[in-house]
Design an enzyme around this catalytic site. Structure first.
Site, PDB file in Angstrom:
ATOM      1  N   LYS A 264     -46.074  37.048 -53.484  1.00  0.00           N
ATOM      2  CA  LYS A 264     -47.083  36.639 -52.505  1.00  0.00           C
ATOM      3  C   LYS A 264     -48.175  37.701 -52.452  1.00  0.00           C
ATOM      4  O   LYS A 264     -47.946  38.833 -52.047  1.00  0.00           O
ATOM      5  CB  LYS A 264     -46.479  36.454 -51.106  1.00  0.00           C
ATOM      6  N   ARG A 269     -57.527  33.029 -50.878  1.00  0.00           N
ATOM      7  CA  ARG A 269     -57.198  31.852 -51.658  1.00  0.00           C
ATOM      8  C   ARG A 269     -58.467  31.408 -52.372  1.00  0.00           C
ATOM      9  O   ARG A 269     -59.515  31.270 -51.731  1.00  0.00           O
ATOM     10  CB  ARG A 269     -56.728  30.751 -50.711  1.00  0.00           C
ATOM     11  N   ARG A 284     -59.895  28.683 -48.912  1.00  0.00           N
ATOM     12  CA  ARG A 284     -58.827  27.901 -48.312  1.00  0.00           C
ATOM     13  C   ARG A 284     -59.357  26.926 -47.267  1.00  0.00           C
ATOM     14  O   ARG A 284     -58.815  25.852 -47.082  1.00  0.00           O
ATOM     15  CB  ARG A 284     -57.834  28.871 -47.701  1.00  0.00           C
ATOM     16  N   GLU A 314     -54.910  33.287 -55.943  1.00  0.00           N
ATOM     17  CA  GLU A 314     -55.188  34.252 -54.887  1.00  0.00           C
ATOM     18  C   GLU A 314     -55.956  35.393 -55.549  1.00  0.00           C
ATOM     19  O   GLU A 314     -55.500  35.942 -56.556  1.00  0.00           O
ATOM     20  CB  GLU A 314     -53.863  34.747 -54.298  1.00  0.00           C
ATOM     21  N   PHE A 354     -51.591  30.716 -59.599  1.00  0.00           N
ATOM     22  CA  PHE A 354     -50.205  30.292 -59.386  1.00  0.00           C
ATOM     23  C   PHE A 354     -49.992  28.782 -59.472  1.00  0.00           C
ATOM     24  O   PHE A 354     -48.895  28.303 -59.281  1.00  0.00           O
ATOM     25  CB  PHE A 354     -49.652  30.856 -58.073  1.00  0.00           C
ATOM     26  N   ARG A 429     -47.943  21.366 -45.304  1.00  0.00           N
ATOM     27  CA  ARG A 429     -47.226  22.591 -45.013  1.00  0.00           C
ATOM     28  C   ARG A 429     -45.796  22.149 -44.752  1.00  0.00           C
ATOM     29  O   ARG A 429     -45.500  21.575 -43.709  1.00  0.00           O
ATOM     30  CB  ARG A 429     -47.817  23.271 -43.778  1.00  0.00           C
ATOM     31  N   LYS A 435     -42.561  31.039 -47.514  1.00  0.00           N
ATOM     32  CA  LYS A 435     -42.936  32.452 -47.684  1.00  0.00           C
ATOM     33  C   LYS A 435     -41.831  33.335 -47.126  1.00  0.00           C
ATOM     34  O   LYS A 435     -41.193  33.018 -46.122  1.00  0.00           O
ATOM     35  CB  LYS A 435     -44.281  32.760 -47.056  1.00  0.00           C
TER      36      LYS A 435
END
Ligand code: ATP
Length: 598
Positions: A264, A269, A284, A314, A354, A429, A435
């Site tokens: 992470k 983003r 983002r 990221e 990613f 989400r 995370k």
């Protein structure tokens, strides 16, 4: 539709403090709108002349707008500014003057003739929209004068209420505060008969991020058409986000044995869109950030071996020689609009890629993650600027812990662990992405992003700055509402209070905004826009807060809301988060449950 008609609706929308009424008014409005105008109406409701992700701003300073009002109505500029000082809203100043017949010569008008603000306003929504777009597109020499001229022209053709709402658009001070989900509710009610049918429109919205487009397609081709809307290069996909779980064991159990592990990174983003030689970047919250990161653009052109592609990444400052990741405070210096070339040299960013959602004309979002990762490894050549992060799949708790330790040692935040067979779920989400972050003893494992809803006058020294504590809330996604979780007074320096006061004063509203649900009444309500990151020790239940509060329809039993214990401000988050990106009630409920699992 006449613009004056739209302005009447704006007037109604502005006056209500109930979200359900907002939806009813929107639905009435939408029922009167033709297919050719629906997109324009949507953008204007949000104070824009393009979808949010198009960086097209009307860009007029208060001074210029004040001068336009003065010229349009033949008043002295000083007079306009004085009234603005009193009323705090140039829209109201314009409204007040537009009704009056002008009896004097306007020295700045081309012909110097008597300007008379009479006659029936017949501007259509389309006329006004096109003229505002023209204003937005003007650049180069004489920009200010040209913009002013066009705004004066519009103002002279408007009634008072229209002028009031028009003037707020170029200032970015449109006070309707209507979020995207509420517009979708309005679409659903007007066209599908029930606001709850919004869910049927959400997938298209998550894939296209363009309410205007959805409106147009819904009006022209109905729900079937909307369902066929697909991901496209140049239109940002709403980012997939993460949930939280306490440890590797719980994650493996939840995933049913296997997990895809990635580091992470703590930066920005960046969603990368490549279309031949044209590369665009989105944040983002769907803002275009292309001009900010020229080194990333170059990197994409060199390293991405596909004609068209959408990548998720990221970006952060990284020293490849020492393998050091720079802290977020360093990276964040790159979010600025000036000195870009210099900053790109002194603090170059790398993009850790990613995910890949689109390749050579085809959407990949329905492929399982493990297949997308194979494509990712193939499509990026080298690792100079774009550094592919295919991650690794494991079924071992010990391996996840090892990688976690490794991440922390490298100065990263932790891991993002993903379900290997999951699709890319735009805008979601959920527990497909989890995370895992380090926590310090006695505190919650993660901070909470709160929206400032109002402030409460304090006593003593701080009265000088006009605030004693802030009433803050989180976002309830299902209701498109902001609900309260805390009052915060700790962690703010005097300087920060001053800053908040200055900013909050600009977005003060005289009644509770329709999308705010609160039992507490602050001294001053403000529009829900400012996002702050808050750390707390614990989440507790509280009858005075509305986050997660409910009343059972069967038994009538009341569930109290959630509140933060010992909250303190960590930092302002608005650079990368809009109010709707704040922590959600659903997340808060999860965090509440997980406290007991420690
Ligand atoms: P936080 O405040 O904890 O950084 P957040 O509120 O910004 O998190 P979350 O959904 O909690 O957002 O965390 C996901 C964010 O982490 C993503 O938006 C992305 O910017 C970042 N991120 C870093 N590395 C990855 C990765 N490998 N996969 C997905 N997201 C990642």
């Amino acid at each position: 539709m006449l613009f004056s008609k739209l302005a009447e609706y704006f007037e109604k929308l502005e006056q209500t403090s109930s979200r359900l009424t907002l939806i009813d008014i929107l639905s009435d409005l939408f029922s009167e709108v033709e297919a050719s105008e629906i997109a324009k109406v949507c953008y204007l409701i949000q104070g824009r002349v393009a979808p949010f992700y198009e960086a097209l701003e009307i860009g007029m300073a208060e001074k210029t707008v004040a001068a336009s009002i003065a010229r349009a109505y033949g008043v002295e500029r000083e007079e306009v500014l004085k009234e603005y000082g009193k009323l705090g809203d140039l829209g109201l100043v314009a409204e007040r003057h537009s009704g009056k017949r002008v009896k004097r010569v306007d020295p700045e008008s081309d012909s110097g003739v008597l300007r008379q603000n009479v006659g029936v306003p017949r501007m259509t929504v389309g006329d006004v929209f096109e003229q505002l777009r023209k204003i937005a597109q003007i650049s180069g020499e004489g920009t200010v004068e040209k913009k002013q001229g066009l705004l004066v022209d519009l103002l002279t053709k408007m009634d008072g209420v229209s002028a009031k709402h028009l003037v707020r658009i170029p200032l970015g001070a449109s006070r309707l505060g209507i979020g995207d989900p509420t517009i979708l509710d309005g679409f659903a009610k007007a066209k599908l008969g029930d606001r709850k049918k919004r869910v049927e429109l959400e997938e298209a919205y998550n894939k296209t991020s363009d309410l205007g487009l959805i409106g147009e397609v819904l009006w022209e081709k109905g729900l079937e058409g909307v369902r066929k809307l697909e991901v496209a290069v140049g239109r940002p996909i709403r980012s997939q986000l993460t949930e939280r779980l306490p440890d590797a064991k719980t994650i493996l159990e939840k995933f049913g044995g296997e997990a895809h592990v990635q580091y992470k990174y703590d930066g920005f983003r960046v969603e990368i869109h490549k279309n031949g030689d044209s590369v665009r970047l989105f944040s983002r919250n769907l803002e275009e950030t292309t001009p900010m990161f020229p080194e990333l653009i170059e990197g994409v052109k060199k390293q991405v071996k596909a004609k068209t592609a959408i990548l998720d990444s990221e970006a952060l400052a990284f020293n490849p020689v020492s393998e050091e990741f720079l802290p977020f405070q360093e990276t964040t210096k790159r979010r600025r609009k000036y000195n870009i070339a210099d900053m790109a040299k002194t603090l170059p960013l790398k993009a850790f890629v990613f995910d890949v959602m689109y390749l050579d004309g085809k959407s990949l979002i329905d492929l399982p993650l493990r297949d997308r990762m194979k494509k990712l490894a193939d499509v990026i050549e080298g690792n100079e600027v774009l550094i592919p992060q295919p991650g690794e799949i494991t079924d071992l708790e010990s391996r996840i812990n090892e990688l976690f330790g490794d991440a922390i040692t490298k100065g990263l935040e932790g891991l993002v662990v993903k379900r290997p067979d999951s699709k890319y779920e735009a805008g979601a989400r959920n527990f497909n992405w989890v995370k895992l972050k380090r926590h310090s003893a006695g505190e919650l494992k993660d901070t909470i992003d709160c929206v400032i809803l109002g402030y409460i006058f304090g006593r003593g020294k701080r009265v000088e700055f006009g605030a004693g504590s802030l009433l803050v809330g989180v976002y309830d996604e299902s209701q498109d509402e902001f609900v309260t979780v805390s009052k915060i007074g700790t962690g703010l320096t005097d300087e920060e209070w001053r800053e908040i006061h200055k900013r909050a004063d600009k977005i003060k509203v005289d009644h509770k905004p329709a999308r705010v649900n609160s039992i507490l009444v602050p001294s001053v309500w403000i529009a829900p826009e400012i996002v702050i990151e808050v750390l707390a020790d614990e989440i507790t239940k509280s009858p005075v807060h509305t986050a997660g509060a409910s009343t059972s329809s069967a038994s009538g039993e009341k569930q109290p809301g959630l509140a933060l214990r010992f909250p303190r401000l960590v930092k302002f988050r608005e650079a990368d988060k809009t109010a709707e990106d704040a922590t959600t009630v659903k997340e808060l409920l999860e965090m509440y449950k997980q406290q007991f699992k420690k």
